[in-house]
Scaffold this active site. Structure first.
Site, mmCIF file in Angstrom:
data_model
loop_
_atom_site.group_PDB
_atom_site.id
_atom_site.type_symbol
_atom_site.label_atom_id
_atom_site.label_comp_id
_atom_site.label_asym_id
_atom_site.label_seq_id
_atom_site.Cartn_x
_atom_site.Cartn_y
_atom_site.Cartn_z
ATOM 1 N N ASN A 404 0.884 -1.163 -0.067
ATOM 2 C CA ASN A 404 -0.037 0.076 -0.204
ATOM 3 C C ASN A 404 0.798 1.293 0.075
ATOM 4 O O ASN A 404 1.791 1.429 0.805
ATOM 5 C CB ASN A 404 -0.801 -0.142 1.185
ATOM 6 N N GLU A 405 0.729 2.079 -1.145
ATOM 7 C CA GLU A 405 1.292 3.342 -1.084
ATOM 8 C C GLU A 405 2.791 3.406 -0.950
ATOM 9 O O GLU A 405 3.488 4.260 -0.034
ATOM 10 C CB GLU A 405 0.578 4.368 -0.245
ATOM 11 N N ASN A 459 -5.340 5.379 -4.675
ATOM 12 C CA ASN A 459 -5.835 5.975 -3.738
ATOM 13 C C ASN A 459 -5.623 7.407 -4.063
ATOM 14 O O ASN A 459 -4.558 7.994 -4.104
ATOM 15 C CB ASN A 459 -4.752 5.626 -2.328
ATOM 16 N N GLU A 496 -9.097 3.782 -2.851
ATOM 17 C CA GLU A 496 -9.185 4.803 -1.566
ATOM 18 C C GLU A 496 -9.707 5.621 -2.203
ATOM 19 O O GLU A 496 -9.138 6.655 -3.032
ATOM 20 C CB GLU A 496 -8.107 4.980 -0.826
HETATM 21 C C1 GCB Z 1 -4.122 6.902 2.536
HETATM 22 C C2 GCB Z 1 -3.508 5.529 3.413
HETATM 23 C C3 GCB Z 1 -4.809 5.117 4.516
HETATM 24 C C4 GCB Z 1 -4.855 6.554 5.413
HETATM 25 C C5 GCB Z 1 -5.852 7.519 4.281
HETATM 26 C C6 GCB Z 1 -5.930 8.792 4.912
HETATM 27 O O1 GCB Z 1 -3.662 7.145 1.555
HETATM 28 O O2 GCB Z 1 -3.628 4.332 2.545
HETATM 29 O O3 GCB Z 1 -3.795 4.350 5.377
HETATM 30 O O4 GCB Z 1 -5.573 6.110 6.372
HETATM 31 O O5 GCB Z 1 -4.913 7.749 3.312
HETATM 32 O O6 GCB Z 1 -7.354 8.523 5.893
HETATM 33 O O7 GCB Z 1 -5.296 9.429 4.996
#
Ligand code: GCB
Length: 594
Positions: A404-405, A459, A496
């Site tokens: 992830n990211e 995301n 996301e």
């Molecule tokens: C993202 C992440 C996630 C965070 C989300 C956020 O990009 O993958 O783990 O919780 O953003 O809410 O900032």
């Protein structure tokens, strides 16, 4: 790795319940293990320890768990296996004072044979550490604090909950036993072929594979370790009809059962096909997180979440940002949800603060300084292997998410990730699609996901982190980016997108304030309009299903509030928006034809 079950040849018992618990310090103290647990407090298993006693919330370092138990041997010649489904972050295990095994990483099972060590009266002790650093996954940073105490900063946006998070079990098998089975299938017009490969401990003889349909009718049998079995007029597994065949494996005295869904998964052009039809992902990025239990497996919440997702018309979710308890996948198989199954690789960042690690340092994994890259890389490989070994036969699992990211834009990213993508393909008998979940952090043409991922998972927070609250400007930027992805010709899932909303905070709907439920609704309405315009977008996973706990920071209001539900699963306004949208939307949409 087979899920532990009970059968005529296998017994199963749980060591869950109340354990003795002692808080330790920065360094491992083996005396605590050897001596009595004088200052022990009771601690529930499975659960995170952090929210049970106040002084444990921010604890850094080691803790100790102990359980006394009886074991009634029924047979002399059986194998006895001790299995932990998940202990976060690392664990050392002692049985009757003797060290028996250790494990790194908190989200996958490990087990050890204890046949010659177990007695009638036993003491099982664990030393558990929550320390995360540059070579663990997920990645963390250790920072010195005043009073010379160390503190862990997660390089990710969820609370670093710790403890014996999942079931602890003892199961038995005969001496000659079924070790593993791998299943794949091919689908033709009026038949399906199930290919199986059975691994046994012992000579490959006396094997019987029987496949039963839902009415318990025997539909195919095999008696070799490896074969292809034909099923006439198969019932395919699908989100609306999650049809599972029951497979009974008999090897000498040993009997093992598993359920198996026949389905086809394929990426073709800019589409994701389930059973040959273009599928549209409606669902969520989730977390294993609930009040008091923390990240401890919570059977009730798990069932509730599935019920809520079903009601909303969701058909899929991603196990952000780590492999979930196997029971969750078993439910997804049963209830008909597609799962993007993610490793623990979150926080692999070089030059930017992806993973929403607002307070942490840059962690440069791609330089080879002090062998850090190699250590993370080797562990990452182990996680991929173990994840696929555990989840390879589940119909619900349709894609592996390698990370992830991560920093997928920097030099070195391709060399780091290419072998990991290759490994996933090699380990997976079903050769499922693979992806990495990409964050907006630079020139998208440099993002190695372009070359490596079968499905581009983005995301994106246009209208929140990017240009929030100015949605017109943000949506123009979102469109511009999607235009740029078009020429690649691969499907995209918006893995996301989201906006924080505090439950109960309302505003007028012409220009609602950020953090209100009304802004969250407007944010999604505008984003969804863009998503609908692009045939190559084959799925939407709002972030997050429910509010969840994080480390404290000025950007987090007692946790991350991007949930469509609050942490105790109360609906926010946006639930209505998605319920209306998803219940009307088919699971299969050919957006190219619109
Ligand atoms: C993202 C992440 C996630 C965070 C989300 C956020 O990009 O993958 O783990 O919780 O953003 O809410 O900032």
């Amino acid at each position: 790795m087979l899920y532990p079950i009970e059968s005529k040849s296998r017994s199963l018992s749980f060591l869950d319940g109340s354990w003795d618990f002692v808080k330790g310090g920065k360094n491992l103290d083996l005396d605590i293990i050897k001596n009595e647990f004088h200052d022990a407090r009771p601690m529930p298993v499975p659960s995170s320890y952090n929210d049970i006693y106040k002084d444990l919330r921010e604890h850094f370092g080691w803790v100790y768990y102990r359980k006394e138990f009886y074991f009634h041997k029924t047979r002399e010649d059986e194998r006895i296996i001790l299995r932990f489904d998940g202990v976060n972050q690392s664990a050392k295990v002692y049985l009757n004072g003797e060290f028996i095994t250790e494990h790194e990483g908190g989200f996958l099972p490990f087990e050890i044979e204890i046949s010659d060590k177990i007695q009638e009266e036993n003491v099982l002790t664990l030393a558990v550490s929550n320390v995360i650093n540059n070579s663990t996954l997920p990645v963390g940073i250790i920072k010195g604090r005043e009073e010379d105490q160390d503190k862990n900063e997660p390089n990710f946006d969820f609370f670093n909950y710790t403890g014996i998070h999942r079931h602890v079990r003892i199961y038995t098998t005969p001496r000659s036993y079924i070790e593993d089975i791998s299943l794949t299938n091919e689908i033709y017009d009026a038949k399906a072929v199930i290919n199986y490969y059975l691994k046994v401990q012992g000579v490959e003889e006396d094997i019987l594979i029987e496949i039963f349909d839902k009415d318990n009718k025997l539909v195919a049998t095999g008696n070799k370790a490896k074969a292809s079995l034909v099923i006439e007029n198969p019932n395919l597994w699908d989100v609306k009809n999650p049809y599972l065949y029951k497979i009974r494996i008999t090897y000498k005295e040993d009997i093992y059962y598993l359920d198996y869904g026949i389905r086809g998964v394929e990426v073709k052009g800019n589409q994701f096909l389930l059973n040959g039809k273009p599928f549209y992902f409606k669902g969520f990025g989730k977390h294993e997180d609930s009040i008091i239990n923390g990240r401890g497996f919570n059977e009730v919440i798990s069932h509730k979440d599935f019920a809520l997702m079903k009601e909303m018309g969701a058909n899929s979710f991603r196990t952000a940002h780590y492999p979930y308890a196997e029971e969750t996948l078993r439910l997804a198989d049963k209830l008909g949800f597609l799962v993007i199954d993610e490793t623990t690789a979150v926080g692999l960042n070089g030059k930017f603060g992806g993973g929403a690690n607002f307070k942490s340092d840059n962690v440069n994994i791609f330089d080879n300084e002090e062998g850090m890259a190699k250590r993370v890389f080797d562990h990452h490989k182990d996680v991929i292997r173990d994840l696929i070994a555990r989840d390879k036969n589940y119909a619900c699992v349709v894609m592996w998410s390698i990370a992830n990211e991560p920093d997928s834009y920097s030099e070195g990213a391709y060399d780091y990730f290419k072998p990991l993508f290759d490994l996933a393909k090699k380990e997976d008998p079903q050769k499922r699609p693979t992806c990495l979940i990409s964050v907006l952090a630079g020139d998208i043409n440099l993002d190695v996901t372009r070359k490596l991922s079968d499905v581009i998972c983005l995301n994106r927070y246009y209208g929140w982190y990017n240009d929030g609250p100015y949605l017109d400007k943000a949506m123009a930027a979102f469109r511009k980016e999607l235009d740029n992805w078009k020429e690649l010709g691969k499907p995209i899932i918006i893995s996301e997108y989201g906006a924080d909303a505090i439950l109960g905070m309302r505003d007028y709907d012409d220009f609602p304030a950020m953090f209100s439920e009304d802004f969250q609704v407007l944010y999604y309405r505008e984003n969804n309009k863009v998503i609908d315009q692009y045939p190559l977008v084959v799925g939407e996973h709002p972030w997050n299903f429910a509010d969840f706990n994080t480390a404290q920071s000025i950007k987090r209001v007692n946790g991350n509030k991007k949930g469509l539900f609050s942490r105790d699963r109360q609906p926010k306004l946006a639930v209505g928006l998605f319920k209306e949208r998803w219940t009307k939307m088919d699971d299969y949409i050919d957006k190219n034809k619109k």
